[in-house]
Design an enzyme around this catalytic site. Structure first.
Site, PDB file in Angstrom:
ATOM      1  N   ASP A  23       7.065  -4.249   5.461  1.00 11.82           N
ATOM      2  CA  ASP A  23       7.656  -3.392   6.505  1.00 11.82           C
ATOM      3  C   ASP A  23       9.098  -3.008   6.165  1.00 11.82           C
ATOM      4  O   ASP A  23       9.507  -1.868   6.357  1.00 11.82           O
ATOM      5  CB  ASP A  23       7.641  -4.098   7.869  1.00 11.82           C
ATOM      6  CG  ASP A  23       6.244  -4.177   8.466  1.00 11.82           C
ATOM      7  OD1 ASP A  23       5.279  -3.763   7.778  1.00 11.82           O
ATOM      8  OD2 ASP A  23       6.107  -4.659   9.609  1.00 11.82           O
TER       9      ASP A  23
ATOM     10  N   GLN B 210       6.470  -3.000  -2.706  1.00 16.95           N
ATOM     11  CA  GLN B 210       7.192  -4.256  -2.890  1.00 16.95           C
ATOM     12  C   GLN B 210       8.690  -4.155  -2.624  1.00 16.95           C
ATOM     13  O   GLN B 210       9.338  -5.174  -2.385  1.00 16.95           O
ATOM     14  CB  GLN B 210       6.947  -4.792  -4.310  1.00 16.95           C
ATOM     15  CG  GLN B 210       5.480  -5.129  -4.556  1.00 16.95           C
ATOM     16  CD  GLN B 210       5.232  -5.649  -5.965  1.00 16.95           C
ATOM     17  OE1 GLN B 210       4.982  -4.870  -6.878  1.00 16.95           O
ATOM     18  NE2 GLN B 210       5.292  -6.950  -6.146  1.00 16.95           N
TER      19      GLN B 210
ATOM     20  N   HIS C 283       0.516   2.378  -7.428  1.00 21.50           N
ATOM     21  CA  HIS C 283       0.713   0.935  -7.572  1.00 21.50           C
ATOM     22  C   HIS C 283       0.173   0.292  -6.287  1.00 21.50           C
ATOM     23  O   HIS C 283       0.896  -0.349  -5.546  1.00 21.50           O
ATOM     24  CB  HIS C 283       2.189   0.618  -7.809  1.00 21.50           C
ATOM     25  CG  HIS C 283       2.448  -0.737  -8.421  1.00 21.50           C
ATOM     26  ND1 HIS C 283       3.183  -0.916  -9.577  1.00 21.50           N
ATOM     27  CD2 HIS C 283       2.071  -1.987  -8.040  1.00 21.50           C
ATOM     28  CE1 HIS C 283       3.256  -2.206  -9.866  1.00 21.50           C
ATOM     29  NE2 HIS C 283       2.590  -2.890  -8.950  1.00 21.50           N
TER      30      HIS C 283
ATOM     31  N   ASN D 254      -1.327   1.518 -11.976  1.00 21.71           N
ATOM     32  CA  ASN D 254      -0.839   0.218 -12.401  1.00 21.71           C
ATOM     33  C   ASN D 254      -1.926  -0.830 -12.215  1.00 21.71           C
ATOM     34  O   ASN D 254      -2.429  -1.021 -11.106  1.00 21.71           O
ATOM     35  CB  ASN D 254       0.379  -0.210 -11.580  1.00 21.71           C
ATOM     36  CG  ASN D 254       0.841  -1.604 -11.970  1.00 21.71           C
ATOM     37  OD1 ASN D 254       1.354  -1.804 -13.065  1.00 21.71           O
ATOM     38  ND2 ASN D 254       0.612  -2.594 -11.105  1.00 21.71           N
ATOM     39  N   GLU D 255      -2.285  -1.486 -13.299  1.00 20.03           N
ATOM     40  CA  GLU D 255      -3.162  -2.657 -13.255  1.00 20.03           C
ATOM     41  C   GLU D 255      -4.458  -2.473 -12.475  1.00 20.03           C
ATOM     42  O   GLU D 255      -4.674  -3.157 -11.470  1.00 20.03           O
ATOM     43  CB  GLU D 255      -2.415  -3.866 -12.674  1.00 20.03           C
ATOM     44  CG  GLU D 255      -1.239  -4.302 -13.490  1.00 20.03           C
ATOM     45  CD  GLU D 255      -0.757  -5.711 -13.124  1.00 20.03           C
ATOM     46  OE1 GLU D 255      -1.242  -6.268 -12.125  1.00 20.03           O
ATOM     47  OE2 GLU D 255       0.078  -6.243 -13.859  1.00 20.03           O
TER      48      GLU D 255
ATOM     49  N   HIS E  43      -0.625  -6.210   8.602  1.00 18.75           N
ATOM     50  CA  HIS E  43      -0.462  -6.140  10.054  1.00 18.75           C
ATOM     51  C   HIS E  43      -1.636  -6.804  10.761  1.00 18.75           C
ATOM     52  O   HIS E  43      -1.476  -7.486  11.767  1.00 18.75           O
ATOM     53  CB  HIS E  43      -0.303  -4.681  10.511  1.00 18.75           C
ATOM     54  CG  HIS E  43       1.008  -4.082  10.073  1.00 18.75           C
ATOM     55  ND1 HIS E  43       1.215  -2.730   9.965  1.00 18.75           N
ATOM     56  CD2 HIS E  43       2.174  -4.665   9.700  1.00 18.75           C
ATOM     57  CE1 HIS E  43       2.462  -2.509   9.549  1.00 18.75           C
ATOM     58  NE2 HIS E  43       3.057  -3.670   9.373  1.00 18.75           N
TER      59      HIS E  43
ATOM     60  N   ARG F 107      11.181   2.105 -14.119  1.00 23.21           N
ATOM     61  CA  ARG F 107       9.773   2.308 -13.787  1.00 23.21           C
ATOM     62  C   ARG F 107       9.582   1.959 -12.321  1.00 23.21           C
ATOM     63  O   ARG F 107       9.737   0.804 -11.932  1.00 23.21           O
ATOM     64  CB  ARG F 107       8.892   1.420 -14.674  1.00 23.21           C
ATOM     65  CG  ARG F 107       7.415   1.475 -14.332  1.00 23.21           C
ATOM     66  CD  ARG F 107       6.590   0.628 -15.306  1.00 23.21           C
ATOM     67  NE  ARG F 107       5.178   0.687 -15.001  1.00 23.21           N
ATOM     68  CZ  ARG F 107       4.507  -0.255 -14.337  1.00 23.21           C
ATOM     69  NH1 ARG F 107       5.109  -1.340 -13.903  1.00 23.21           N
ATOM     70  NH2 ARG F 107       3.208  -0.110 -14.108  1.00 23.21           N
TER      71      ARG F 107
ATOM     72  N   ASN G 212       1.086  -4.525 -19.291  1.00 24.85           N
ATOM     73  CA  ASN G 212       1.734  -5.567 -18.483  1.00 24.85           C
ATOM     74  C   ASN G 212       1.228  -6.922 -18.958  1.00 24.85           C
ATOM     75  O   ASN G 212       0.018  -7.154 -19.000  1.00 24.85           O
ATOM     76  CB  ASN G 212       1.367  -5.437 -16.996  1.00 24.85           C
ATOM     77  CG  ASN G 212       1.860  -4.141 -16.376  1.00 24.85           C
ATOM     78  OD1 ASN G 212       2.493  -3.316 -17.028  1.00 24.85           O
ATOM     79  ND2 ASN G 212       1.568  -3.959 -15.094  1.00 24.85           N
TER      80      ASN G 212
ATOM     81  N   TYR H 138       1.907 -11.256 -18.632  1.00 26.96           N
ATOM     82  CA  TYR H 138       2.615 -12.400 -18.058  1.00 26.96           C
ATOM     83  C   TYR H 138       2.204 -13.735 -18.665  1.00 26.96           C
ATOM     84  O   TYR H 138       3.026 -14.609 -18.854  1.00 26.96           O
ATOM     85  CB  TYR H 138       2.378 -12.463 -16.535  1.00 26.96           C
ATOM     86  CG  TYR H 138       3.072 -11.339 -15.795  1.00 26.96           C
ATOM     87  CD1 TYR H 138       4.383 -11.484 -15.362  1.00 26.96           C
ATOM     88  CD2 TYR H 138       2.441 -10.129 -15.551  1.00 26.96           C
ATOM     89  CE1 TYR H 138       5.046 -10.461 -14.705  1.00 26.96           C
ATOM     90  CE2 TYR H 138       3.090  -9.091 -14.904  1.00 26.96           C
ATOM     91  CZ  TYR H 138       4.402  -9.265 -14.484  1.00 26.96           C
ATOM     92  OH  TYR H 138       5.059  -8.251 -13.845  1.00 26.96           O
TER      93      TYR H 138
ATOM     94  N   GLU I 155       5.483  -4.089 -18.024  1.00 28.79           N
ATOM     95  CA  GLU I 155       5.901  -5.233 -17.210  1.00 28.79           C
ATOM     96  C   GLU I 155       5.848  -6.498 -18.043  1.00 28.79           C
ATOM     97  O   GLU I 155       4.923  -6.685 -18.843  1.00 28.79           O
ATOM     98  CB  GLU I 155       4.982  -5.466 -15.992  1.00 28.79           C
ATOM     99  CG  GLU I 155       5.188  -4.523 -14.856  1.00 28.79           C
ATOM    100  CD  GLU I 155       4.265  -4.829 -13.665  1.00 28.79           C
ATOM    101  OE1 GLU I 155       3.865  -5.996 -13.478  1.00 28.79           O
ATOM    102  OE2 GLU I 155       3.950  -3.882 -12.920  1.00 28.79           O
TER     103      GLU I 155
END
Ligand code: PNW
Length: 499
Positions: free
Chosen positions: A75, A42, A145, A189-190, A62, A100, A333, A335, A401
């Protein structure tokens, strides 16, 4: 010796957190860990720089640029591969204890194999780690991740049991190379999010394998074993010398019963088991293994489908023991929250259908202006923490998170109130429910490539101008708000992010 009654009272007081120093309603303990997070795909960019191998997200975007809402991909992203020193400068100004971030497996091992090491990739993370430590910031490293080397995906990725050996090799390289300085490790992660790469029928999550109810459970099975391998490897060969902690970062929404009917309460519990218990029960519960409720439902459904074996693979007794207890803390995490009632939905078969739940949201909940799923429900975080505390042996929890998305405004008052209200609920879980939360990590330090949403959905406390090749970063109001909280350990009343 205090009388047993006095001892009992003391125990109750300690358990309730009333004796923890600083445990008052708007104040975090002095040793509480504040941090900010990111993930390699990311933020880094440099997708093929200096010998990096192709990852599954590189391949997917891609081949399918239309999978991204704004045509953006990883990219270049925030170009942190080149600008990491600027990131560290911002983290230092924010006043974090820890950063992190995740390591890109194909950056250091282009095919995923340990006999094929990419030295510039190794150097990149050495530089980042050293820069952090020079600035008094602890690295908290996620091994995975979501950016699997494509070479390993070509062998089946997480659906092939051989992945466990490759992951152990990768973990060994990480401990060997960085373990002298990295004391906080998360294997994954997750899992709940990335196993959808083996199930979703829209293919939007890499590697876009559409095998719902089969591929996702297979991936789950192998990642749990891989996690345990990495944990035991640390225990047996590195812990004594390196003295760090190893765990996993799990995510879930909190699932609240739609009504207080027995049926809805049972449905909400099923939702928690399918979203969280699937991964947590084997590792964090007293008895280990998949939750009995899942075993029963998925076995029954598999039988009804005329299968000779369950779509949910079976752990041997030895394997249950091998996985059970492989944690030093629980990364969480959070949200959002959903309302749950019982009913059948989703592909037949699928994990969704196996769970027998239907989710909705309360229209009165505030919504992120840029997200399809992020409803602001702070009390869900407290309920989730407390539920984990009660169901999984009161683990030490690090919030790995928590954060809010918008379109990128600098005067991000909604993000400030999101952080404020959620941190307040963390304190309630600690002080009123006795949960052992030792850290809180904001997602994210920077606006970054939000997977399929590209840069249309921004989580950063720093704005990133992606029209400018220099990718300049600008702190938002929420940056100054968090800085204040991190400094004083007190939740500030102000929502204007006063500097
Ligand atoms: C997490 N949902 O993903 C990830 O760990 C981050 O990489 C990501 O940027 C962040 O949260 C914000 O999305 C999630 O649909 C993705 O509920 C989707 C969901 C939850 C978490």
């Amino acid at each position: 010796m205090p009388s047993s009654r006095l001892r009992l009272l003391l125990l109750v007081a300690v358990v309730r957190g009333a004796m923890r120093p600083g445990a008052v309603n708007n104040r975090f303990p002095d040793d509480f860990l504040f941090g900010a997070a990111s993930a390699s795909y990311q933020v880094e960019g440099g997708w093929d720089a200096d010998g990096k191998g192709e990852g599954i997200w590189d391949r997917m975007f891609h081949e399918h640029p239309e999978f991204s809402r704004d045509g953006q991909n990883g990219d270049v992203a925030d170009d942190s591969y080149h600008l990491y020193k600027e990131d560290v400068k911002l983290l230092k100004e924010l006043g974090v204890n820890h950063y992190r971030f995740s390591i890109s497996w194909p950056r250091i091992m282009p095919t995923g194999e340990a006999n094929n090491i990419n030295q510039p990739g190794i150097d990149y993370y050495n530089n980042l780690i050293n820069e952090l430590l020079d600035n008094g910031i602890q690295p908290m490293v996620t091994m995975y991740h979501w950016d699997l080397p494509q070479w390993l995906q070509d062998l089946g990725g997480w659906t092939n049991p051989i992945i466990v050996d490759y992951f152990e090799d990768y973990a060994r390289v990480l401990y060997e190379t960085y373990g002298d300085r990295v004391k906080w490790w998360s294997t994954f992660n997750e899992p709940k999010s990335f196993i959808m790469g083996y199930s979703r029928d829209d293919g939007l999550i890499a590697p876009s394998i559409k095998k719902p109810g089969v591929g996702d459970y297979l991936a789950t099975h192998h990642l749990l074993i891989a996690h345990a391998r990495a944990y035991h490897l640390y225990d047996e060969q590195y812990r004594a010398k390196q003295q760090g902690k190893v765990s996993i970062a799990l995510n879930t929404d909190w699932h609240e019963p739609l009504t207080n009917s027995t049926e809805d309460i049972a449905a909400a519990d099923r939702a928690m088991q399918f979203d969280f218990g699937l991964f947590a029960h084997p590792i964090f519960s007293t008895e280990g293994d998949y939750p009995p409720l899942l075993r029963e439902r998925i076995d029954n459904n598999s039988k009804a489908e005329g299968r000779t074996r369950s779509r949910l693979p079976v752990f041997s007794k030895e394997m249950v023991e091998y996985i059970r207890g492989t944690y030093d803390f629980l990364g969480l995490n959070y949200y959002s929250t959903t309302l749950v009632t019982s009913g059948l939905t989703g592909d037949n078969p699928s994990r969704e259908r196996d769970s027998g739940i239907i989710e909705s949201v309360d229209p009165s909940w505030p919504t992120s202006p840029s997200s399809t799923w992020l409803k602001v429900v702070p009390w869900g975080l407290r309920k989730l923490i407390t539920w984990i505390h009660q169901n999984y042996n009161a683990p030490t929890i690090v919030i790995t998170e928590n954060g809010y998305s918008d379109h990128g405004t600098l005067e991000d008052t909604e993000r400030i109130s999101y952080y404020k209200s959620h941190m307040t609920e963390v304190l309630k879980a600690m002080n009123e429910d006795g949960a052992h939360v030792i850290g809180y990590t904001a997602w994210s330090i920077l606006d970054n490539l939000e997977w399929n949403s590209g840069y249309t959905e921004r989580f950063g406390v720093c704005y990133v101008n992606i029209s400018d090749p220099a990718r300049p970063r600008t702190p938002k109001a929420s940056f100054y708000y968090l800085k204040n909280v991190f400094q004083t350990h007190e939740i500030q009343d102000t929502t204007d992010g006063s500097r």
